[in-house]
Design an enzyme around this catalytic site. Structure first.
Site, mmCIF file in Angstrom:
data_model
loop_
_atom_site.group_PDB
_atom_site.id
_atom_site.type_symbol
_atom_site.label_atom_id
_atom_site.label_comp_id
_atom_site.label_asym_id
_atom_site.label_seq_id
_atom_site.Cartn_x
_atom_site.Cartn_y
_atom_site.Cartn_z
ATOM 1 N N LYS A 276 42.810 43.060 8.289
ATOM 2 C CA LYS A 276 42.268 42.312 9.452
ATOM 3 C C LYS A 276 42.688 42.774 10.713
ATOM 4 O O LYS A 276 43.544 43.290 10.666
ATOM 5 C CB LYS A 276 42.072 40.792 9.234
ATOM 6 C CG LYS A 276 43.635 40.189 9.337
ATOM 7 C CD LYS A 276 43.682 38.874 9.215
ATOM 8 C CE LYS A 276 45.029 38.125 9.237
ATOM 9 N NZ LYS A 276 45.093 36.767 9.203
ATOM 10 N N TYR B 78 50.616 44.182 43.111
ATOM 11 C CA TYR B 78 50.099 42.947 43.511
ATOM 12 C C TYR B 78 51.039 41.796 43.856
ATOM 13 O O TYR B 78 51.839 41.711 43.241
ATOM 14 C CB TYR B 78 48.967 42.333 42.275
ATOM 15 C CG TYR B 78 47.642 43.313 42.251
ATOM 16 C CD1 TYR B 78 47.012 43.703 43.263
ATOM 17 C CD2 TYR B 78 47.540 43.892 40.920
ATOM 18 C CE1 TYR B 78 45.722 44.405 43.068
ATOM 19 C CE2 TYR B 78 46.417 44.708 40.927
ATOM 20 C CZ TYR B 78 45.424 44.991 41.778
ATOM 21 O OH TYR B 78 44.452 45.862 41.766
#
Length: 369
Positions: free
Chosen positions: A38, A264
């Site tokens: 998965k 930032y």
């Protein structure tokens, strides 16, 4: 290994084969193995990995959602595929693609039978999920009588497997709880066998269960993280080989002076003259912001370089002061000198979250040897 010229995730199939054979060595020869593929085979490349596991002799596969199983079928995977968390809206697609649903509630059981009868099916295989203590999905013991009653009134479906999920098989402090789960699974399974008059496949163990609870192997085990190189304990980790290495390159190098900031919100400020590099990978690629601000780092030619400032969407910045490197040089995020487990720890998380979170925009490169 080839040198990276861009951000990429290398997937080593030789390591995958090693892990498969090592896990098999822990099992009796008559016990089957289901490979859990998965989430793009835990962040890798589900089709390539499934084909390799098929070649190696895996008995079956498990996926989370119907769409994952369909993708494997369309790629030519022929082994049985269990869908662990199907929704009733997908039942016709499950049948069309010869997938085997996990049935985990009375509602889902009745809906699946309704679909099977509408399609005129007989003895279509499904697996019954028992809740033995994880408390996510599954039937509890008082619901068994309802299951028996429902199944007696249809020939459209037939029980192929009974399974449950261990909650803490890697944690020896929870050994008593795990033994209780194994006992509950055994008791409920035997009730089912006695009522049905035949024995479906019983599967309970995950990777840690394979190592720690051989008595819980029953007829089949399910391995996910172990196939990808992690045992979840220090004793067995050295015997497995992580199959994935996340690499990138240096895009640009800057010289910083004392007081200059990086990124930032000016989250990092140089305390003296230093060199920094910008890498083309960020939180949109799976390197979460929690790894920034010197909590984690990367490796350049075997030398550690901490991440500085905030992780950006498409870039991270690293301190390369004292490291002899150039623009275009290869950088290893995890793998090699820094296993995914170690990198994940620095972000206060686990390898599962890190490796399954690598974005699909990151190029996958398959290495045979």
């Amino acid at each position: 290994m080839p040198i990276a010229h861009e951000t990429l995730l290398e997937i080593n199939l030789e390591a995958l084969a090693h892990n498969y054979h090592y896990l098999r060595s822990k099992l009796d020869t008559d016990i089957k193995m289901m490979g859990v593929v998965k989430a793009y085979a835990y962040g890798g490349e589900a089709v390539t990995i499934s084909k390799k596991l098929s070649e190696l002799g895996i008995d079956a596969f498990a996926v989370a959602y119907t769409s994952e199983g369909i993708a494997l079928r369309e790629a030519g995977i022929e082994k049985p595929i269990l869908v662990l968390h199907p929704q009733s809206v997908n039942f016709e697609s499950i049948v069309e693609n010869c997938l085997e649903p996990s049935i985990y509630s009375v509602f889902v059981l009745k809906e699946f039978i309704k679909t099977a009868e509408k399609l005129g099916l007989k003895d279509y295989p499904f697996h019954l999920k028992l809740n033995t203590g994880l408390n996510r999905l599954g039937f509890i013991e008082p619901e068994l009588e309802t299951i028996f009653e429902v199944l007696k009134n249809t020939e459209a479906v037939k029980l192929k497997g009974v399974f449950s999920h261990l909650a803490a098989s890697e944690d020896w402090k929870e050994r008593q709880f795990t033994l209780q789960q194994i006992g509950k699974f055994r008791k409920m399974s035997f009730q089912i066998i006695e009522n049905l008059g035949y024995k479906p496949l019983l599967h309970l163990s995950n990777t840690a269960g394979i190592f720690n609870y051989p008595e819980a192997a029953f007829d089949m085990v399910r391995s996910g993280i172990g196939l990808y190189g992690f045992a979840n304990d220090q004793k067995n980790d050295p015997f497995l080989k992580p199959i994935a290495t996340l690499k990138t390159i240096i895009s640009q190098i800057h010289e910083l002076s004392e007081g200059e900031s990086v990124g930032y919100n000016r989250a990092f400020t140089a305390t003296g003259n230093m060199r920094m590099a910008t890498l083309p990978i960020g939180h949109a690629d799976g390197i979460n912001r929690k790894y920034g601000n010197q909590r984690a780092g990367v490796y350049i030619d075997g030398q550690y370089a901490p991440i500085i400032g905030n992780v950006c969407m498409d870039m991270i910045m690293i301190d390369i002061t004292g490291i002899d490197c150039n623009e275009g040089d290869e950088v290893i995020i995890f793998g090699g000198p820094q296993p995914a487990t170690k990198f994940a720890e620095k972000g206060n998380t686990i390898s599962y979250e890190l490796i399954t979170g690598i974005s699909q925009r990151v190029k996958r490169v398959v290495i045979e040897k």
